[in-house]
Design a protein around this motif. Structure first.
Motif, short mmCIF file in Angstrom:
data_model
loop_
_atom_site.label_atom_id
_atom_site.label_comp_id
_atom_site.label_asym_id
_atom_site.label_seq_id
_atom_site.Cartn_x
_atom_site.Cartn_y
_atom_site.Cartn_z
N ALA A 1 0.82 -1.21 0.00
CA ALA A 1 0.00 0.00 0.00
C ALA A 1 0.86 1.26 0.00
O ALA A 1 0.32 2.38 0.02
CB ALA A 1 -0.91 -0.01 1.23
N GLY A 2 2.18 1.10 0.01
CA GLY A 2 3.07 2.26 0.00
C GLY A 2 3.17 2.99 1.32
O GLY A 2 3.57 4.15 1.36
N LYS A 3 2.83 2.30 2.40
CA LYS A 3 2.90 2.92 3.72
C LYS A 3 4.24 2.58 4.38
O LYS A 3 4.72 1.46 4.25
CB LYS A 3 1.73 2.45 4.59
N PRO A 4 4.84 3.54 5.09
CA PRO A 4 6.19 3.33 5.64
C PRO A 4 6.23 2.33 6.77
O PRO A 4 5.28 2.18 7.54
CB PRO A 4 6.58 4.73 6.13
N ARG A 5 7.38 1.66 6.90
CA ARG A 5 7.61 0.65 7.93
C ARG A 5 8.99 0.88 8.53
O ARG A 5 9.96 1.08 7.80
CB ARG A 5 7.52 -0.75 7.35
N ALA A 6 9.08 0.83 9.87
CA ALA A 6 10.35 1.11 10.53
C ALA A 6 10.46 0.25 11.79
O ALA A 6 9.50 -0.37 12.25
CB ALA A 6 10.44 2.59 10.90
N ILE A 7 11.67 0.21 12.34
CA ILE A 7 11.87 -0.42 13.64
C ILE A 7 11.83 0.66 14.72
O ILE A 7 12.19 1.81 14.47
CB ILE A 7 13.19 -1.21 13.72
N GLY A 8 11.38 0.27 15.91
CA GLY A 8 11.33 1.20 17.02
C GLY A 8 12.66 1.31 17.74
O GLY A 8 13.64 0.64 17.40
N LEU A 9 12.69 2.15 18.77
CA LEU A 9 13.92 2.42 19.50
C LEU A 9 14.44 1.18 20.20
O LEU A 9 15.65 0.95 20.27
CB LEU A 9 13.68 3.54 20.51
N LEU A 10 13.53 0.35 20.71
CA LEU A 10 13.93 -0.86 21.41
C LEU A 10 14.60 -1.85 20.47
O LEU A 10 15.70 -2.35 20.75
CB LEU A 10 12.72 -1.51 22.08
N VAL A 11 13.97 -2.13 19.34
CA VAL A 11 14.54 -3.08 18.39
C VAL A 11 15.86 -2.54 17.83
O VAL A 11 16.83 -3.29 17.67
CB VAL A 11 13.55 -3.38 17.25
N ALA A 12 15.90 -1.23 17.55
CA ALA A 12 17.14 -0.64 17.04
C ALA A 12 18.29 -0.83 18.03
O ALA A 12 19.42 -1.16 17.64
CB ALA A 12 16.92 0.84 16.76
N LYS A 13 18.01 -0.65 19.32
CA LYS A 13 19.05 -0.83 20.33
C LYS A 13 19.48 -2.29 20.43
O LYS A 13 20.68 -2.58 20.53
CB LYS A 13 18.54 -0.35 21.70
N GLU A 14 18.52 -3.21 20.39
CA GLU A 14 18.84 -4.63 20.46
C GLU A 14 19.78 -5.01 19.31
O GLU A 14 20.80 -5.69 19.52
CB GLU A 14 17.56 -5.48 20.39
N LEU A 15 19.44 -4.59 18.11
CA LEU A 15 20.24 -4.96 16.95
C LEU A 15 21.63 -4.33 17.01
O LEU A 15 22.64 -4.97 16.68
CB LEU A 15 19.53 -4.53 15.66
N GLU A 16 21.69 -3.08 17.45
CA GLU A 16 22.98 -2.39 17.56
C GLU A 16 23.90 -3.09 18.56
O GLU A 16 25.08 -3.32 18.29
CB GLU A 16 22.75 -0.94 17.98
N ILE A 17 23.33 -3.45 19.73
CA ILE A 17 24.13 -4.10 20.77
C ILE A 17 24.63 -5.47 20.30
O ILE A 17 25.82 -5.78 20.41
CB ILE A 17 23.30 -4.27 22.06
N ILE A 18 23.71 -6.28 19.76
CA ILE A 18 24.10 -7.64 19.37
C ILE A 18 25.05 -7.62 18.18
O ILE A 18 26.03 -8.38 18.14
CB ILE A 18 22.85 -8.50 19.06
N ASP A 19 24.79 -6.75 17.20
CA ASP A 19 25.70 -6.64 16.06
C ASP A 19 27.10 -6.25 16.54
O ASP A 19 28.11 -6.77 16.04
CB ASP A 19 25.19 -5.60 15.06
N GLY A 20 27.17 -5.36 17.53
CA GLY A 20 28.46 -4.95 18.08
C GLY A 20 29.18 -6.10 18.77
O GLY A 20 30.40 -6.26 18.65
N LEU A 21 28.41 -6.93 19.49
CA LEU A 21 29.00 -8.09 20.16
C LEU A 21 29.60 -9.07 19.17
O LEU A 21 30.62 -9.70 19.44
CB LEU A 21 27.93 -8.82 20.98
N MET A 22 28.95 -9.20 18.03
CA MET A 22 29.36 -10.21 17.06
C MET A 22 30.43 -9.72 16.09
O MET A 22 31.02 -10.51 15.37
CB MET A 22 28.13 -10.69 16.27
N THR A 23 30.70 -8.41 16.06
CA THR A 23 31.67 -7.89 15.10
C THR A 23 32.96 -7.46 15.78
O THR A 23 34.02 -8.07 15.59
CB THR A 23 31.07 -6.73 14.28
N GLU A 24 32.92 -6.40 16.59
CA GLU A 24 34.14 -5.89 17.20
C GLU A 24 33.95 -5.66 18.70
O GLU A 24 34.00 -4.53 19.19
CB GLU A 24 34.56 -4.58 16.52
N PRO A 25 33.79 -6.73 19.48
CA PRO A 25 33.63 -6.56 20.92
C PRO A 25 34.96 -6.21 21.58
O PRO A 25 36.03 -6.55 21.07
CB PRO A 25 33.16 -7.95 21.38
#
Length: 401
Positions: free
Chosen positions: A174-198
Motif C-alpha cells: 500500500a506504499g505505507k512506511p515501515r520502521a523499527i522502534g527504538l527498542l529493536v534498534a538498540k537490540e540490533l545495535e548491541i548484538i551486532d556490536g557483540l558479534m563484530t568488534e567486541p
C-alpha cells in the motif's frame, strides 16, 4: 542491518501508527494482574516519541497461549490489565479495544483516535489467524493505520505471526512506511556490536537447563569469546557426558549426545564448575556442597562457593561479558546464590555487560541489577536466534535505509 527507524517515518502529525509491541508479560494466575512490567516499560520510549511527533498509536501484542488455555485461563489473557498498566506507566490514557481483535468496533475506535491518543488492541492470538500469517487478517490490521513500527524484539523470530510479517508486507504493497522502534534498534545495535568488534577479552556465561536447545548458540559463542563459563542444569549434562555420577539429577540421553562434541573444549575455552550445591530430592532442606560425583538421592541445584569466586574473578578481568541462562534454581531463594552473585559481579563490572533475555533478564531484575547492566535484552529466543545468525522475516519486511 540498516533499517529505517522512527526518524525515517517523515511527518507523523495526524498519522495513526501501528506499533507491534511485546507485552507478553507474566500475569498473576488468580487475578490476571501484571507481575512484571519490564517489557511494557521497554516500549515506552518508542510510544512517547510517536506521540510527541503528533501521531496517535495503535499498539498490538499477543499475551500467553490462549490457543492452549482453558476457558477460565483464557479470561485472564485479555489485554485489560495490561492496558491499565500501560496507561499507568505511560501517564497517558490508553483505550482498550473491543473484545474482537479486528472488526467494526475496532475500526471505529481506531478512526476516533485523535493525535496523542493510544489504543491497545485485544490479544492478537485471540484470533487464530495471527499465527498463520493470514493475508485477510493482515489486511484488516493494516487498514487501521498509516504506518508500521516493529518494536517487539522478543517476537522477531516468529516468522508465522501475521502482525510481524504479513501486516508490514501488506503495508508495503500500500506504499505505507515501515520502521523499527527504538527498542529493536538498540537490540540490533548491541548484538551486532557483540558479534563484530567486541572489546576483549570476551567472556560468555551460559546457564539454563538444556544443552540441546542452545547448541548452535554455544558454538557461535565459542567462535567469538575468549572463555565460556558453564552453570545451571547443563553443568550436570557435561559432567555426566564426562562419566561423572550426578546422583538423582535428571539428564536426558539427548542432552548427553549434544554435549559430547563440546567436551574437547572443556579445560580450554569452556570452564565447568569445580563445586556445586546439591539438595536431597525428597527433602530440599538437606543440602551439601559437592566436588566430583553427586551422592545418590541428591541433585545439583546451584554452583558452589569456589566456583562463584572463580567466575567473579573472570568477570572482573573481562571487557565484554555475555550472559544467558541462570546458574542455578534461582526461583528458590536457597539456591539463588550463584545467579545472584554473578549478576552482582556483572553489575559492578567496568566492561560491557549484556544479559540475554528470558529467565536471565528476570533474574537480573529480581536481584535489582538490571539497571546497572549495559543492556538487558527483551528477547530470550530472539536473542539466541539473532546471535546464531538467523535471518528474521519480520525484519526483512522493514524498509531499508
Amino acid at each position: 542491518m540498516a533499517k529505517k527507524t522512527l526518524n525515517d517515518l517523515g511527518d507523523l502529525k495526524g498519522k495513526k501508527v501501528l506499533v507491534r509491541v511485546d507485552f507478553n508479560v507474566p500475569l498473576d494466575k488468580k487475578t490476571g494482574a501484571v507481575k512484571n512490567d519490564r517489557r511494557i516499560r521497554a516500549a515506552l520510549p518508542t510510544i512517547k516519541h510517536l506521540l510527541d511527533a503528533g501521531a496517535s498509536v495503535i499498539a498490538m501484542s499477543h499475551l500467553g497461549r490462549p490457543e492452549k488455555a482453558t476457558p477460565e485461563e483464557r479470561k485472564n489473557l485479555t489485554m485489560d490489565k495490561v492496558a491499565a498498566k500501560f496507561g499507568e506507566l505511560l501517564a497517558v490514557p490508553v483505550t482498550k479495544a473491543a473484545s474482537d481483535v479486528v472488526g467494526p468496533a475496532v475500526t471505529a475506535a481506531a478512526a476516533a483516535l485523535k493525535p496523542g491518543g493510544v489504543l491497545l488492541l485485544e490479544n492478537l492470538r485471540f484470533d487464530p489467524r495471527e499465527q498463520k500469517n493470514d493475508p485477510e487478517f493482515a489486511a484488516a490490521l493494516a487498514a487501521l493505520g498509516d504506518a508500521y513500527v516493529n518494536d517487539a524484539f522478543g517476537t522477531c523470530q516468529n516468522d508465522k505471526d501475521t502482525s510481524m510479517v504479513g501486516l508490514p508486507a501488506n503495508l508495503k504493497a500500500a506504499g505505507k512506511p515501515r520502521a523499527i522502534g527504538l527498542l529493536v534498534a538498540k537490540e540490533l545495535e548491541i548484538i551486532d556490536g557483540l558479534m563484530t568488534e567486541p572489546k576483549r577479552p570476551v567472556l560468555g556465561i551460559m546457564g539454563g537447563a538444556k544443552v540441546s536447545d542452545k547448541i548452535a548458540f554455544i558454538n557461535t559463542l565459542l567462535a567469538k569469546v575468549d572463555h565460556l563459563l558453564i552453570g545451571g542444569k547443563m553443568t550436570y549434562t557435561f559432567l555426566k557426558a564426562q562419566g561423572v555420577n550426578v546422583g538423582a539429577t535428571r539428564v536426558g540421553d539427548e542432552e548427553i549426545e549434544a554435549a559430547k562434541p563440546l567436551l574437547a573444549h572443556v579445560g580450554k575455552k569452556i570452564t565447568l564448575p569445580v563445586d556445586y550445591v546439591a539438595a536431597k530430592s525428597d527433602d530440599l532442606l538437606q543440602t551439601q556442597v559437592c566436588e566430583g560425583p553427586i551422592p545418590a538421592g541428591f541433585e545439583g541445584v546451584d554452583i558452589g562457593p569456589k566456583t562463584i569466586e572463580h567466575y567473579k574473578a573472570q568477570i572482573k578481568e573481562s571487557a565484554t561479558i555475555i550472559w544467558n541462562g541462570p546458574l542455578g534454581w534461582f526461583e528458590q531463594t536457597a539456591f539463588a546464590r550463584g545467579t545472584q552473585y554473578i549478576a552482582e559481579a556483572m553489575a559492578a563490572s567496568a566492561g560491557v555487560t549484556v544479559v540475554g533475555g528470558g529467565e536471565t533478564a528476570e533474574a537480573a531484575e529480581q536481584f535489582g541489577f538490571a539497571e546497572k547492566m549495559t543492556h538487558v535484552s527483551t528477547g530470550g529466543g530472539a536473542f539466541l536466534a539473532y546471535v546464531e545468525g538467523k535471518k528474521f522475516q519480520s525484519l526483512a519486511q522493514i524498509d531499508d535505509k
